[in-house]
Write an enzyme that holds these catalytic residues in place. Sequence first.
Site, PDB file in Angstrom:
ATOM      1  CB  SER A 421      -0.954   0.012   1.192  1.00 43.90           C
ATOM      2  OG  SER A 421      -2.046  -0.860   0.978  1.00 43.90           O
ATOM      3  CE  LYS A 424      -4.455   1.840  -0.860  1.00 44.26           C
ATOM      4  NZ  LYS A 424      -3.857   0.500  -0.892  1.00 44.26           N
ATOM      5  CE1 TYR A 534      -5.861   1.909   2.685  1.00 48.92           C
ATOM      6  CE2 TYR A 534      -5.657  -0.451   3.109  1.00 48.92           C
ATOM      7  CZ  TYR A 534      -5.091   0.748   2.719  1.00 48.92           C
ATOM      8  OH  TYR A 534      -3.770   0.790   2.363  1.00 48.92           O
TER       9      TYR A 534
END
Length: 633
Positions: A421, A424, A534
Site C-alpha cells: 500500500s 498509493k 479502505y
Amino acid sequence: MHPYVAVPATLALGWRAYSRDSLTPAGLVVALLTAVVHAIHPWSVFFALLVVFFLTGTAVTKVKHDVKARLTLSSSGSSGGEGRRTHIQVLANSLVASIFILLHYRQLLAREKSGDANRGCWSYGSDLLVIGIVGNYAAVAADTFSSELGILSKSRPRLLTSWNFRQVPPGTNGGITFWGTMAGFLGASTIALTSVVLLPFCPVGPTSWSGKLLGENQPGLASGNGWGLQEKAAWVLAVTICGGLGSLLDSALGGWFQASVVDSRTGKVIEGNGGTKVLLSGSHMKKDGNGSRRVESGAGFLDNNAVNILMAATMSVGGMATPQMLKQAAGNVPMQLPVRLSRGLQSWKTSFAMAPTLKTSASSEIRKAIDDVTVDTNKIPGCVLVVVNKDGKTLFEHASGRKGADTQAPMTLDSIFWIASCTKMIAGIAVMQLIEQGKLSLDDADKIEDLCPELKTIRILKNVNERGEPEFVEKKNRITMRMLLTHTAGFGYAFFNENIRQWGQPFGCDEFSGHENDILGQPLLFEPGTRWEYGVGIDWAGTVVERISGMSLNDYFQKNIFQPLGIENISFFPSAEMKTNLAHMHQRDANGKLRERDHLLRRPLIVDGEDRAKTYNSAGAGCFSRPAEYCGQ
C-alpha cells in the site's frame, strides 16, 4: 441566497434607484435582472458585492457633485457631472461578473449531483471563477472611486499614456493623480473587505488522516486547502492590488483608445451622455460652427462603456490566470535543472548547516533492538529500517537478519521489498501532476466518467442472500477523483469485507492476482461520498492515470516520477537484479511457526513480454522497492 432575503433586497435596490432617478428606465430593468442573477447564487457574497458597489459608487458620485459638474461639460451643452446611468453603463460594470456567477452556480450544481461534500465552502486554490467575480467588482469599484474622487484633486492630472507624462485637463481619459490612484485602491479595498467577511471559506482545523492526504483543513499557504488568518489577509491584499491595477488599466485603455474632447474656449473636457462618444469627424473630431472642439488625447476607437467592460474582463480573466501561472512557474523551475545539478546544489547548501542527526547512543539502542528481534527467525527473519527527516536527510539506516527464515542470505540495505500500500502515495503524486497540468480535477465527475464509463453504471452491493445471489441497488451520487483518493468512493477490499468475499464466490476475489477484473470488476459497498472504507479506490485512480496518459502506470511512474528523481529501484516489474535481492514472504502456520510461502503478488515477478502487458498495474499495492529509494535517497 434565500428568497426571503433576495426578493426584498432586490426590490429595495430597484426602488432606491427609481426614487432617486439614478437610472434610465432601460437601465433600471437591466439592473434588476443583474440583481436577480446575483441573488439566485446560493452564496450571498456576490449579491452583497453588487450592493456595496452600487451604494459606495453612488455615494462617491454625489461627493461635491456641484464642484465636479463645473470641471467638465456635457456633450448636450449643459454642465458636466454624472447623469442617469443607462443600461449599457450597468452592463459595462456587471456583465462579466454576471456571466461568471452563472457559470459558478452551474459548477456548484454539478458538485451537488456528484455528492461533493465541499460544495458549501470555498477551498484555497480552487474555483477560479470566484476570483474572477470578486476581481471584476474590485476593478470597477476602484475605477469609480478613482474617477469620481480623483477629479477633485488639487493637483492637475497627468496623462498616463504620454511619453512625457504631460498635464491634461480634469476628466481627461488616461489622466491620473496620486490621490485619485489612492482613491482607486480605497474603492478596491471595500470589495476586498466585503468578500473576506462573506465568502464561505473552508476553515483551517483538525481533520481525519484521509483528509490530510489532500490537505483538507490545512492552511493554504502550507499546501492545504483551508483559509486561516494569513490566507485571508493575503486575499484582502491581493484583491485590493488587483482592483487598483484595474483602475490604472482603465486609465491606460482610455488614454489610448478613447478620445478626450476638450472645449477650446473653456479648456474643459466634454463628456458623452451615458458614456458614449463625443461626436467626432474624420479620424479625430467634429468641429462645431466655431471650430471650438479639439482632441486632447486618444484614438477614438472606443467609448467609455467599451473601455470599462474591456478593463473589467481583462482584470477578471487576469485575476483567474495569475494563480495558475504562478503555480506553474513555481512548479517548473526545479524541473528545469538537471537532477544531478539540483542535488549538488542541495548538498552544497546543507553542508553549511547543522544537519539534524540521531545521537550515537540512540542509534546504538535502535540497532540493538532490531538485532535482538531478528536473531530469532521465528519472530522477524530480517528487517531494514531507514529514517529520514522532512528534508530527505538520512538520520539512520540499518539492515539486520536474513532475507528469509529458510535462507542464510543476509538482509542488506539493497534488499528489495514488496511495498504494497505504500504504492498509493506514488499514485497520488501521479494524479496531482495531472491536476497541475489541467488534465484532471479533484471534483469533476464528468471527466472521471468519460475516462472510466464503468464508474457511471457501477452499482452498490447491498448484500448476498441465502441462495448466494447478490442484491444490488443503483447509486445516486457520482464518483470524483477526490473520493477515489480518500477511500470515500464506495469501494472495499475482499480481505477486509465479508460482503465482497461472498459476492466473489464460488470463484473468489483476489486483488493480488494481477488480473484487472479482480479489482475493477468489484461493486460498490455504499453510496459514494457518504462514508470511508479502505479499498481499491486508488487502483481506479491509477486506471484514470493510464487512460488519460495513454501509458501503463509503470511507464508513467518511471518517466514522470522516478527518472526525474534518479530513482532506479522502484517498479511494478522488478528487474533481474532486483529479484535477486528480493526479501522472502512468510506466514505463520496453525502452531504459530513462521514459514516461507509463495509470494502474494507473484504474477509481476514471473511474467514477461505480452504477459507483462496484460498484467494489471495496481496503484493501490503493486510496487517493489529498495527502502532507501522510497525514502528519497
